[in-house]
Enzyme design. Structure first.
Site, PDB file in Angstrom:
ATOM      1  N   ARG A 113      49.748  37.094  36.671  1.00  0.00           N
ATOM      2  CA  ARG A 113      49.734  37.163  35.198  1.00  0.00           C
ATOM      3  C   ARG A 113      50.009  35.788  34.581  1.00  0.00           C
ATOM      4  O   ARG A 113      50.687  35.690  33.551  1.00  0.00           O
ATOM      5  CB  ARG A 113      50.758  38.190  34.688  1.00  0.00           C
ATOM      6  CG  ARG A 113      50.588  39.591  35.305  1.00  0.00           C
ATOM      7  CD  ARG A 113      49.415  40.336  34.723  1.00  0.00           C
ATOM      8  NE  ARG A 113      49.553  40.517  33.297  1.00  0.00           N
ATOM      9  CZ  ARG A 113      50.216  41.509  32.733  1.00  0.00           C
ATOM     10  NH1 ARG A 113      50.787  42.432  33.460  1.00  0.00           N
ATOM     11  NH2 ARG A 113      50.299  41.584  31.428  1.00  0.00           N
ATOM     12  N   ARG A 169      50.572  36.196  27.210  1.00  0.00           N
ATOM     13  CA  ARG A 169      51.199  35.974  25.906  1.00  0.00           C
ATOM     14  C   ARG A 169      52.335  34.964  25.890  1.00  0.00           C
ATOM     15  O   ARG A 169      52.783  34.567  24.821  1.00  0.00           O
ATOM     16  CB  ARG A 169      51.677  37.312  25.329  1.00  0.00           C
ATOM     17  CG  ARG A 169      50.519  38.160  24.830  1.00  0.00           C
ATOM     18  CD  ARG A 169      50.944  39.581  24.653  1.00  0.00           C
ATOM     19  NE  ARG A 169      51.413  40.084  25.939  1.00  0.00           N
ATOM     20  CZ  ARG A 169      52.030  41.241  26.112  1.00  0.00           C
ATOM     21  NH1 ARG A 169      52.281  41.990  25.087  1.00  0.00           N
ATOM     22  NH2 ARG A 169      52.406  41.619  27.315  1.00  0.00           N
ATOM     23  N   ARG A 225      44.222  35.392  20.977  1.00  0.00           N
ATOM     24  CA  ARG A 225      44.362  36.844  20.762  1.00  0.00           C
ATOM     25  C   ARG A 225      44.361  37.230  19.283  1.00  0.00           C
ATOM     26  O   ARG A 225      44.130  38.387  18.944  1.00  0.00           O
ATOM     27  CB  ARG A 225      45.636  37.359  21.446  1.00  0.00           C
ATOM     28  CG  ARG A 225      45.447  37.742  22.883  1.00  0.00           C
ATOM     29  CD  ARG A 225      44.665  39.053  23.088  1.00  0.00           C
ATOM     30  NE  ARG A 225      45.524  40.225  22.975  1.00  0.00           N
ATOM     31  CZ  ARG A 225      45.449  41.131  22.026  1.00  0.00           C
ATOM     32  NH1 ARG A 225      44.557  41.014  21.071  1.00  0.00           N
ATOM     33  NH2 ARG A 225      46.265  42.169  22.010  1.00  0.00           N
ATOM     34  N   ASP A 251      41.601  43.009  33.395  1.00  0.00           N
ATOM     35  CA  ASP A 251      42.713  43.930  33.621  1.00  0.00           C
ATOM     36  C   ASP A 251      42.327  44.882  34.744  1.00  0.00           C
ATOM     37  O   ASP A 251      41.140  45.054  35.032  1.00  0.00           O
ATOM     38  CB  ASP A 251      43.053  44.718  32.346  1.00  0.00           C
ATOM     39  CG  ASP A 251      44.415  45.394  32.471  1.00  0.00           C
ATOM     40  OD1 ASP A 251      45.443  44.681  32.398  1.00  0.00           O
ATOM     41  OD2 ASP A 251      44.470  46.608  32.696  1.00  0.00           O
ATOM     42  N   TYR A 264      47.826  55.571  36.204  1.00  0.00           N
ATOM     43  CA  TYR A 264      47.487  55.519  34.770  1.00  0.00           C
ATOM     44  C   TYR A 264      46.573  56.679  34.395  1.00  0.00           C
ATOM     45  O   TYR A 264      46.714  57.293  33.335  1.00  0.00           O
ATOM     46  CB  TYR A 264      46.807  54.185  34.423  1.00  0.00           C
ATOM     47  CG  TYR A 264      47.788  53.030  34.409  1.00  0.00           C
ATOM     48  CD1 TYR A 264      48.671  52.856  33.354  1.00  0.00           C
ATOM     49  CD2 TYR A 264      47.843  52.126  35.466  1.00  0.00           C
ATOM     50  CE1 TYR A 264      49.582  51.812  33.338  1.00  0.00           C
ATOM     51  CE2 TYR A 264      48.754  51.075  35.471  1.00  0.00           C
ATOM     52  CZ  TYR A 264      49.621  50.930  34.401  1.00  0.00           C
ATOM     53  OH  TYR A 264      50.525  49.911  34.388  1.00  0.00           O
TER      54      TYR A 264
END
Ligand code: CP3
Length: 344
Positions: free
Chosen positions: A28, A32, A41, A77, A152
């Protein structure tokens, strides 16, 4: 761009070859915590970035240029390949992927379509080709593993205990196997497509697999993972398997046809090797230590490097992903330290 000589240190470490210093990248590493990412973004949603090769390549390159890491990881992702098979997924800020049509029955499993990555996800191949022209470090492709994807799909979003997922596994073993088979096909086809497009290594993220006990892993998961890695092995491209909280699974993982095991901080690398694990290793700094004072962070990194480098085939990484509160300068300093400390 592209003028620098190609740095293959990471690929050499995956193959347990001699390296001039310990290669490092961070799971990652694009995200952010970077002011530049936050700016991008503001203009695009997550999937808009993902589907626009120019922007996606820029976001992928950002940590390579900013931190000086030895590998890039494609920006996408684990949910990306599930959209074309009929999963309605939204990435909810500070939460993660949320699915509006979770899997409850065999009909839901059968409704999932097969994937044709070249036509369903052409932007992934285009981004990889563009990056191969631009990068002077190896490009890692990635996908989610069937268990983590299914968590998920079945829970409908993030979970702490995976009760619904494991409940489905125990209560409906045939439906479970059908789901694993379907997701294994998605993961394999998607990774083979990334490799054909130019990915030079691939990592399979099984982030939540640590919630499964060793006996259940053998029974419900290992055959699926063996199938995936057997197919990938035919390409000759190095493969990496990551999960968190997996100390109890490592002996089983050591039997899989995968090249590198990526482990978290809950087990020391010397103890991983003491289990008889003879594959290349990746890891395993606790991401929280990125918030520690530099001297403490340095001691932790040094200890991990000393253990990792006791045998050939070691790649420095975190034990899990970089998080939004991490600082760019701390990661820059850490990367330089790893290179300097391990230089031969
Ligand atoms: O490593 C990289 O730089 C490549 C990009 C990458 C992303 N997700 C981008 C992303 C990778 C490799 C992933 C993998 C991923 N996604 C995993 C496996 C790794 C892990 O951390 O365990 C998992 C479990 C997911 C699911 C997911 N997607 C989560 C948990 C989140 C974060 C939720 C949050 O807001 O904290 C996402 C969203 C996501 N994926 C973001 C990024 C940069 C942030 C979303 C945004 O920009 O709005």
């Amino acid at each position: 761009m592209g003028q620098k000589p190609f740095n293959d240190t990471f690929l050499k470490a995956c193959r347990k070859e001699e390296v001039p210093y310990t290669p490092v990248w961070y799971m990652r590493q694009a995200g952010r915590y970077q002011p530049e990412y936050r700016e991008i973004r503001k203009k695009y949603s997550f999937f808009e970035i993902n589907e626009n090769p120019e922007v996606c390549a820029e976001v992928t390159r950002l940590p390579v240029e900013q931190l000086g890491v030895d590998a890039a990881i494609l920006f996408a992702d684990i949910m990306t390949p599930l959209i074309p098979i009929g999963v309605d997924v939204d990435i909810v800020p500070s939460k993660g992927p949320v699915i509006s049509n979770p899997i409850r029955t065999i009909d839901d499993v059968q409704r999932l379509k097969a994937i044709a990555p070249g036509t369903d996800l052409p932007f992934i191949g285009d981004t990889i080709k563009l990056l191969r022209e631009q990068l002077s470090v190896p490009l890692i492709g990635f996908a989610g593993a069937p268990f983590t994807l299914s968590s998920y799909l079945i829970e409908g979003g993030p979970s702490k205990d995976y009760h619904k997922t494991k409940g489905f596994m125990y209560a409906h073993p045939n439906e479970w196997q059908a789901l694993m088979d379907k997701l294994a096909e998605v993961t394999t086809a998607y990774l083979l497509y990334q490799i054909e497009s130019g990915a030079q290594a691939v990592q399979v993220f099984d982030s939540w697999i640590g919630s499964v006990g060793a006996d259940d892993y053998e029974k419900y998961i290992a055959p699926t993972m063996a199938k995936i890695f057997t197919e990938l092995k035919k390409t000759g491209v190095p493969t990496i398997y990551f999960g968190s909280g997996t100390a109890h699974l490592l002996k089983i993982w050591n039997q899989l046809p995968v090249d590198v095991l990526s482990v978290d901080w809950r087990i020391d690398l010397k103890d991983v090797r003491a289990l008889g694990i003879n594959k290349a290793l990746q890891g395993n700094l606790d991401p929280s230590t990125l918030l520690a004072p530099w001297d403490l962070l340095k001691e932790k990194a040094k200890n991990i490097l000393d253990q990792g480098n006791e045998a050939p085939g070691y790649i420095f990484n975190l034990g899990h992903g970089v998080f939004p509160e991490a600082s760019v300068s701390q990661l820059q300093q850490l990367t330089s330290f790893i290179h300097e400390y391990t230089k031969k």
